[in-house]
Design a protein around this motif. Structure first.
Motif, PDB file in Angstrom:
ATOM      1  N   ALA A  25     -55.531   6.424 -13.218  1.00  0.00           N
ATOM      2  CA  ALA A  25     -53.991   6.454 -12.982  1.00  0.00           C
ATOM      3  C   ALA A  25     -52.741   5.182 -13.754  1.00  0.00           C
ATOM      4  O   ALA A  25     -51.868   5.698 -13.954  1.00  0.00           O
ATOM      5  N   VAL A  26     -53.649   4.188 -13.830  1.00  0.00           N
ATOM      6  CA  VAL A  26     -53.004   2.806 -14.038  1.00  0.00           C
ATOM      7  C   VAL A  26     -53.844   2.390 -15.374  1.00  0.00           C
ATOM      8  O   VAL A  26     -54.509   2.524 -15.608  1.00  0.00           O
ATOM      9  N   PRO A  27     -52.648   1.704 -16.147  1.00  0.00           N
ATOM     10  CA  PRO A  27     -53.573   1.714 -17.497  1.00  0.00           C
ATOM     11  C   PRO A  27     -53.790  -0.016 -16.952  1.00  0.00           C
ATOM     12  O   PRO A  27     -53.117  -1.043 -16.688  1.00  0.00           O
ATOM     13  N   ASP A  31     -53.907  -4.418   1.651  1.00  0.00           N
ATOM     14  CA  ASP A  31     -53.611  -3.994   2.817  1.00  0.00           C
ATOM     15  C   ASP A  31     -51.924  -4.170   3.520  1.00  0.00           C
ATOM     16  O   ASP A  31     -51.797  -3.982   4.874  1.00  0.00           O
ATOM     17  N   GLN A  32     -51.818  -4.929   2.760  1.00  0.00           N
ATOM     18  CA  GLN A  32     -50.498  -5.463   3.274  1.00  0.00           C
ATOM     19  C   GLN A  32     -48.915  -4.347   2.072  1.00  0.00           C
ATOM     20  O   GLN A  32     -48.015  -4.822   2.220  1.00  0.00           O
ATOM     21  N   LEU A  33     -49.590  -4.522   1.227  1.00  0.00           N
ATOM     22  CA  LEU A  33     -48.615  -4.116   0.158  1.00  0.00           C
ATOM     23  C   LEU A  33     -48.034  -2.508   0.484  1.00  0.00           C
ATOM     24  O   LEU A  33     -46.996  -2.838  -0.143  1.00  0.00           O
ATOM     25  N   GLU A  34     -48.974  -1.618   0.796  1.00  0.00           N
ATOM     26  CA  GLU A  34     -48.079  -0.779   0.867  1.00  0.00           C
ATOM     27  C   GLU A  34     -46.680  -0.812   1.528  1.00  0.00           C
ATOM     28  O   GLU A  34     -45.902  -0.031   1.802  1.00  0.00           O
ATOM     29  N   SER A  35     -47.101  -1.858   3.054  1.00  0.00           N
ATOM     30  CA  SER A  35     -45.935  -1.727   3.730  1.00  0.00           C
ATOM     31  C   SER A  35     -44.746  -3.317   3.648  1.00  0.00           C
ATOM     32  O   SER A  35     -43.651  -3.040   4.294  1.00  0.00           O
ATOM     33  N   ALA A  36     -44.749  -3.414   2.497  1.00  0.00           N
ATOM     34  CA  ALA A  36     -44.699  -5.456   1.428  1.00  0.00           C
ATOM     35  C   ALA A  36     -42.989  -4.926   1.515  1.00  0.00           C
ATOM     36  O   ALA A  36     -42.643  -3.738   1.358  1.00  0.00           O
ATOM     37  N   LEU A  88     -48.722   0.468  -6.649  1.00  0.00           N
ATOM     38  CA  LEU A  88     -47.477   0.590  -6.866  1.00  0.00           C
ATOM     39  C   LEU A  88     -47.095   1.148  -7.336  1.00  0.00           C
ATOM     40  O   LEU A  88     -45.276   1.478  -7.510  1.00  0.00           O
ATOM     41  N   LYS A  89     -47.261   2.119  -8.554  1.00  0.00           N
ATOM     42  CA  LYS A  89     -46.985   2.851  -9.079  1.00  0.00           C
ATOM     43  C   LYS A  89     -46.527   3.967  -8.111  1.00  0.00           C
ATOM     44  O   LYS A  89     -45.631   4.643  -8.392  1.00  0.00           O
ATOM     45  N   GLN A  90     -47.437   4.380  -7.054  1.00  0.00           N
ATOM     46  CA  GLN A  90     -47.741   5.056  -6.136  1.00  0.00           C
ATOM     47  C   GLN A  90     -45.193   5.299  -5.706  1.00  0.00           C
ATOM     48  O   GLN A  90     -45.030   6.133  -5.741  1.00  0.00           O
ATOM     49  N   GLN A  91     -45.462   3.862  -5.775  1.00  0.00           N
ATOM     50  CA  GLN A  91     -44.103   3.117  -4.329  1.00  0.00           C
ATOM     51  C   GLN A  91     -43.088   3.065  -5.562  1.00  0.00           C
ATOM     52  O   GLN A  91     -41.747   2.685  -5.595  1.00  0.00           O
ATOM     53  N   GLY A  92     -42.804   3.921  -6.749  1.00  0.00           N
ATOM     54  CA  GLY A  92     -42.318   3.388  -7.977  1.00  0.00           C
ATOM     55  C   GLY A  92     -41.655   2.896  -9.176  1.00  0.00           C
ATOM     56  O   GLY A  92     -40.986   2.703  -9.878  1.00  0.00           O
ATOM     57  N   PHE A  93     -42.812   1.770  -9.411  1.00  0.00           N
ATOM     58  CA  PHE A  93     -42.895   0.670 -10.040  1.00  0.00           C
ATOM     59  C   PHE A  93     -43.215   1.505 -11.941  1.00  0.00           C
ATOM     60  O   PHE A  93     -43.988   2.367 -11.547  1.00  0.00           O
ATOM     61  N   ASN A  94     -42.517   1.422 -12.334  1.00  0.00           N
ATOM     62  CA  ASN A  94     -42.796   2.076 -13.625  1.00  0.00           C
ATOM     63  C   ASN A  94     -43.719   1.084 -15.168  1.00  0.00           C
ATOM     64  O   ASN A  94     -43.857   1.839 -15.825  1.00  0.00           O
ATOM     65  N   HIS A  95     -43.616  -0.021 -14.536  1.00  0.00           N
ATOM     66  CA  HIS A  95     -44.810  -1.103 -15.315  1.00  0.00           C
ATOM     67  C   HIS A  95     -45.231  -1.633 -15.194  1.00  0.00           C
ATOM     68  O   HIS A  95     -45.486  -3.124 -14.822  1.00  0.00           O
ATOM     69  N   VAL A  96     -46.036  -1.240 -14.240  1.00  0.00           N
ATOM     70  CA  VAL A  96     -48.090  -1.986 -13.445  1.00  0.00           C
ATOM     71  C   VAL A  96     -49.286  -1.426 -14.794  1.00  0.00           C
ATOM     72  O   VAL A  96     -48.999  -0.383 -15.599  1.00  0.00           O
TER      73      VAL A  96
END
Length: 122
Positions: free
Chosen positions: A15-17, A61-66, A95-103
């Motif tokens: 899913a991510v390059p 494990d903290q990234l989703e709620s950060a 991060l991509k699932q959170q809406g970041f476009n350039h990951v």
């Protein structure tokens, strides 16, 4: 049923390059908004490869709620790297699932960064 780690990694990598360490360094030189992110905990970072200079450490494990102020711009370029790559891919996918476009994630992780001759910090 929750997916196993290897299945999640495979999906994330699809899913991510990825970028090579050399490509990551080139992006670092070209883009002022670039952020490196290491999804390992601090003990793992210091016990293994160290961290890419200037990278932030934000455990997976903290990234989703950060709610980290350094992750407020969804248009900034983010490159993730763990020790060998899998957790970096998972972090990039999150991060991509959170809406970041350039990951991106570094293929080979921080070890690939070191193997390419680039320094890390401990």
């Amino acid at each position: 049923m929750e997916k196993c780690f290897n299945t999640r990694v495979k999906e994330a990598m699809a899913a991510v390059p990825s970028v090579t360490a050399h490509q990551a360094m080139q992006l670092k030189e070209e883009r002022r908004d670039l952020l490196f992110l290491d999804p390992r905990n601090q003990d793992d970072i210091t016990a293994t490869t160290g961290i890419i200079p200037g990278a932030i450490s934000l455990p997976l494990d903290q990234l989703e709620s950060a709610r980290d102020e350094r992750l407020s711009d969804r248009q900034q370029t983010i490159i993730t790297a763990c020790q060998g790559g899998p957790m970096g891919a998972l972090a990039a996918h999150t991060l991509k699932q959170q809406g970041f476009n350039h990951v991106y994630y570094i293929d080979g992780g921080t070890q690939g960064w070191l193997d390419a001759g680039y320094p890390t910090e401990r």
